[in-house]
Design a protein around this motif. Sequence first.
Motif, mmCIF file in Angstrom:
data_model
loop_
_atom_site.group_PDB
_atom_site.id
_atom_site.type_symbol
_atom_site.label_atom_id
_atom_site.label_comp_id
_atom_site.label_asym_id
_atom_site.label_seq_id
_atom_site.Cartn_x
_atom_site.Cartn_y
_atom_site.Cartn_z
ATOM 1 N N ASN A 79 20.252 -21.033 -41.550
ATOM 2 C CA ASN A 79 19.255 -22.040 -41.916
ATOM 3 C C ASN A 79 18.099 -21.329 -42.640
ATOM 4 N N HIS A 80 17.823 -21.785 -43.843
ATOM 5 C CA HIS A 80 16.780 -21.171 -44.673
ATOM 6 C C HIS A 80 15.416 -21.126 -43.953
ATOM 7 N N MET A 81 15.082 -22.192 -43.226
ATOM 8 C CA MET A 81 13.769 -22.251 -42.573
ATOM 9 C C MET A 81 13.676 -21.238 -41.429
ATOM 10 N N GLY A 123 15.087 -18.414 -41.649
ATOM 11 C CA GLY A 123 14.800 -17.203 -42.418
ATOM 12 C C GLY A 123 13.292 -17.043 -42.554
ATOM 13 N N HIS A 124 12.613 -18.129 -42.934
ATOM 14 C CA HIS A 124 11.147 -18.045 -43.063
ATOM 15 C C HIS A 124 10.510 -17.669 -41.724
ATOM 16 N N VAL A 125 10.966 -18.314 -40.648
ATOM 17 C CA VAL A 125 10.386 -18.016 -39.321
ATOM 18 C C VAL A 125 10.486 -16.518 -39.030
ATOM 19 N N VAL A 134 5.467 -23.658 -44.212
ATOM 20 C CA VAL A 134 4.860 -24.313 -45.377
ATOM 21 C C VAL A 134 5.522 -23.798 -46.651
ATOM 22 N N SER A 135 6.363 -24.639 -47.246
ATOM 23 C CA SER A 135 7.057 -24.163 -48.448
ATOM 24 C C SER A 135 7.066 -25.263 -49.496
ATOM 25 N N GLY A 136 7.892 -25.084 -50.525
ATOM 26 C CA GLY A 136 7.970 -26.080 -51.586
ATOM 27 C C GLY A 136 8.700 -27.332 -51.129
ATOM 28 N N GLY A 137 9.548 -27.210 -50.109
ATOM 29 C CA GLY A 137 10.326 -28.355 -49.661
ATOM 30 C C GLY A 137 9.967 -28.813 -48.251
ATOM 31 N N HIS A 138 9.204 -28.016 -47.518
ATOM 32 C CA HIS A 138 8.957 -28.322 -46.108
ATOM 33 C C HIS A 138 7.519 -28.096 -45.685
ATOM 34 N N VAL A 196 3.679 -29.437 -48.620
ATOM 35 C CA VAL A 196 2.391 -28.937 -49.117
ATOM 36 C C VAL A 196 2.569 -28.095 -50.397
ATOM 37 N N GLY A 197 3.635 -27.300 -50.458
ATOM 38 C CA GLY A 197 3.878 -26.488 -51.665
ATOM 39 C C GLY A 197 4.141 -27.373 -52.880
ATOM 40 N N GLU A 198 4.849 -28.464 -52.622
ATOM 41 C CA GLU A 198 5.138 -29.431 -53.680
ATOM 42 C C GLU A 198 3.823 -30.029 -54.203
ATOM 43 N N PHE A 226 0.871 -28.564 -54.140
ATOM 44 C CA PHE A 226 0.242 -27.505 -54.950
ATOM 45 C C PHE A 226 0.858 -27.510 -56.354
ATOM 46 N N ASP A 227 2.191 -27.610 -56.403
ATOM 47 C CA ASP A 227 2.879 -27.555 -57.702
ATOM 48 C C ASP A 227 2.515 -28.756 -58.571
ATOM 49 N N LYS A 228 2.430 -29.944 -57.961
ATOM 50 C CA LYS A 228 2.139 -31.146 -58.742
ATOM 51 C C LYS A 228 0.691 -31.167 -59.222
ATOM 52 N N GLY A 279 3.014 -23.732 -59.063
ATOM 53 C CA GLY A 279 1.582 -23.943 -59.167
ATOM 54 C C GLY A 279 0.746 -23.338 -58.055
ATOM 55 N N GLY A 280 1.369 -23.024 -56.910
ATOM 56 C CA GLY A 280 0.588 -22.516 -55.775
ATOM 57 C C GLY A 280 -0.291 -21.326 -56.124
ATOM 58 N N PRO A 281 0.302 -20.265 -56.662
ATOM 59 C CA PRO A 281 -0.520 -19.099 -56.974
ATOM 60 C C PRO A 281 -1.581 -19.404 -58.040
ATOM 61 N N GLY A 324 6.691 -19.173 -45.070
ATOM 62 C CA GLY A 324 7.084 -20.025 -46.199
ATOM 63 C C GLY A 324 6.168 -19.728 -47.373
ATOM 64 N N GLY A 325 6.573 -20.157 -48.567
ATOM 65 C CA GLY A 325 5.867 -19.793 -49.798
ATOM 66 C C GLY A 325 4.355 -19.960 -49.759
ATOM 67 N N VAL A 326 3.881 -21.063 -49.185
ATOM 68 C CA VAL A 326 2.431 -21.327 -49.197
ATOM 69 C C VAL A 326 1.675 -20.340 -48.300
ATOM 70 N N ALA A 385 1.665 -17.409 -48.574
ATOM 71 C CA ALA A 385 1.167 -16.313 -49.416
ATOM 72 C C ALA A 385 -0.296 -16.563 -49.791
ATOM 73 N N ASN A 386 -0.747 -17.797 -49.595
ATOM 74 C CA ASN A 386 -2.102 -18.175 -50.014
ATOM 75 C C ASN A 386 -3.180 -17.395 -49.243
ATOM 76 N N LYS A 387 -4.059 -16.759 -50.027
ATOM 77 C CA LYS A 387 -5.054 -15.865 -49.432
ATOM 78 C C LYS A 387 -6.067 -16.608 -48.565
ATOM 79 N N SER A 429 6.996 -13.843 -48.211
ATOM 80 C CA SER A 429 6.494 -15.209 -48.001
ATOM 81 C C SER A 429 7.348 -16.184 -48.783
ATOM 82 N N THR A 430 7.620 -15.850 -50.018
ATOM 83 C CA THR A 430 8.460 -16.729 -50.840
ATOM 84 C C THR A 430 9.929 -16.354 -50.609
ATOM 85 N N ASP A 431 10.823 -17.158 -51.180
ATOM 86 C CA ASP A 431 12.245 -17.004 -50.872
ATOM 87 C C ASP A 431 12.796 -15.606 -51.189
ATOM 88 N N ASN A 432 13.654 -15.125 -50.309
ATOM 89 C CA ASN A 432 14.235 -13.785 -50.450
ATOM 90 C C ASN A 432 15.453 -13.698 -49.546
HETATM 91 O O1 KG4 Z 1 9.330 -20.765 -49.536
HETATM 92 P P1 KG4 Z 1 9.334 -20.908 -51.007
HETATM 93 O O2 KG4 Z 1 9.441 -19.678 -51.858
HETATM 94 O O3 KG4 Z 1 10.478 -21.861 -51.477
HETATM 95 C C1 KG4 Z 1 10.885 -22.957 -50.749
HETATM 96 O O4 KG4 Z 1 11.625 -22.755 -49.755
HETATM 97 O O5 KG4 Z 1 10.426 -24.057 -51.121
HETATM 98 O O6 KG4 Z 1 8.002 -21.718 -51.377
HETATM 99 C C2 KG4 Z 1 7.662 -22.018 -52.691
HETATM 100 C C3 KG4 Z 1 6.339 -22.778 -52.688
HETATM 101 C C4 KG4 Z 1 5.976 -23.338 -54.066
HETATM 102 O O7 KG4 Z 1 5.592 -24.689 -53.914
HETATM 103 C C5 KG4 Z 1 4.804 -22.467 -54.485
HETATM 104 O O8 KG4 Z 1 3.878 -23.121 -55.337
HETATM 105 C C6 KG4 Z 1 4.168 -22.148 -53.136
HETATM 106 O O9 KG4 Z 1 5.265 -21.905 -52.296
HETATM 107 N N1 KG4 Z 1 3.306 -20.959 -53.199
HETATM 108 C C7 KG4 Z 1 1.976 -20.998 -52.939
HETATM 109 C C8 KG4 Z 1 1.485 -19.685 -53.145
HETATM 110 N N2 KG4 Z 1 2.551 -18.886 -53.509
HETATM 111 C C9 KG4 Z 1 3.656 -19.691 -53.527
HETATM 112 N N3 KG4 Z 1 1.179 -22.014 -52.588
HETATM 113 C C10 KG4 Z 1 -0.144 -21.746 -52.410
HETATM 114 N N4 KG4 Z 1 -0.693 -20.524 -52.604
HETATM 115 C C11 KG4 Z 1 0.082 -19.469 -52.958
HETATM 116 N N5 KG4 Z 1 -0.468 -18.267 -53.147
#
Ligand code: KG4
Length: 378
Positions: A123-125, A127-129, A151-155, A178-180, A182-184, A195-197, A305-307, A309-311, A332-335
């Motif tokens: 399960n990808h999530m 993996g994040h945990v 907190v990721s792009g999909g969850h 929440v990541g979605e 940020f992207d929108k 868009g998050g970074p 999860g990706g978000v 990474a937010n400082k 933090s982001t997918d790997n």
């Molecule tokens: O976990 P991830 O790499 O992929 C998914 O499983 O979705 O998360 C990607 C999400 C994207 O929405 C991206 O904009 C967000 O993480 N993200 C951030 C930051 N770095 C990546 N959001 C806010 N601040 C960041 N620094």
Amino acid sequence: MKILAIETSCDETAIALLDIEGSLDKPKIKVLGNALYSQAKLHEKYGGVYPTLAKREHIKNLPILLEKVLEEAGITPPAKGELEGVDLIAVTSGPGLEPALWTGITFAEELGKKWRKPVVPINHMLGHVYSVLYNLSNTECLTLPGLALLVSGGHTELVLIKDFGDYKILGRTLDDAVGEAFDKVARMLGLPYPGGPEISALAERFRGRRNAIGREFPEADREQTIALRLPRPMLHSGDLNFSFSGLKTAVLYKIRELTTNDRQLTDDTKEAIAREFEDAAIEVLLEKTTKAIEMTTPKALIVAGGVSANKYLREKFKELNTKTYFPTPLLSTDNAIMIGIAAYIKVTNNPSTLERREEIQARGKLSIASSHLVPPQE
Ligand code: KG4
Ligand code: ZN
């Protein structure tokens, strides 16, 4: 245990070979080989991930990355028969984009057959945990029960981890992740994907400048902050669920209001919007997590999860009174490293996983609760 891990759930193609041993709360993780290819640039013009393109790119890149990883690990695959130096293959089976997930699964199953290795779906999530296990310091271990904010792009979800293999979802987003959001919002401000970074960089620039200017012109600063005030959705909803779609729409209306009569957004206003959006999103995440901590009194808080990474998010969460674990920014982001770690937890916890012989299915909406060792009676 030597694990070859494969991740293709979204727009990152990733493979890693790990050697992991030791206890689940503090495993010793050695990366023997690691390769990741981000397709983000290719998806930029679509403003998000385009599944057919992601699939094509994964198919093209998986063999290239595999070769790189094996070479880095000093492994030469045999022309025929069993491969030495790998005990099992782990592959993300969900959640994610199904066409993308299938590419990894098919690739893993083929390797498993060719090299006579068990293939374990992950399960990808999760993996994040478990990504946070990678950068534990010498004195740390992951003590459970734990609470995870994912907190990721999909969850966007709050998960109670009573034990390794015991997962319960306490709250989740009712609409956008929440990541979605940020992207929108980034897209509305004319910023590239992901868009998050980008939002984070603008917001940070704003904070830096306002700290200086705000002292000189406190009234102007206050007025702008009030004018751009955005909602904090579900802050007082009484449960642990989230909603980010209204916040995103509020930004859209705010931008429309500020750009009537052909007016353009100034850089200063874009930065101010980014700051206010980031503040609003993180305030809600922090508030709900605080509530979940009060309810469950965990020994550890995992924010991943990706978000994560937010400082600014990290700064805010560090103020909490619970021991908090973040993945190292690269994880933090997918790997694929995190997929390998989650596989180690799963297989060590339940060795019968290795005997599974039914076909692995891609499951776009796979829930973390279905990774429960004893499936919940629902
Ligand atoms: O976990 P991830 O790499 O992929 C998914 O499983 O979705 O998360 C990607 C999400 C994207 O929405 C991206 O904009 C967000 O993480 N993200 C951030 C930051 N770095 C990546 N959001 C806010 N601040 C960041 N620094
Ligand atoms: Zn992810």
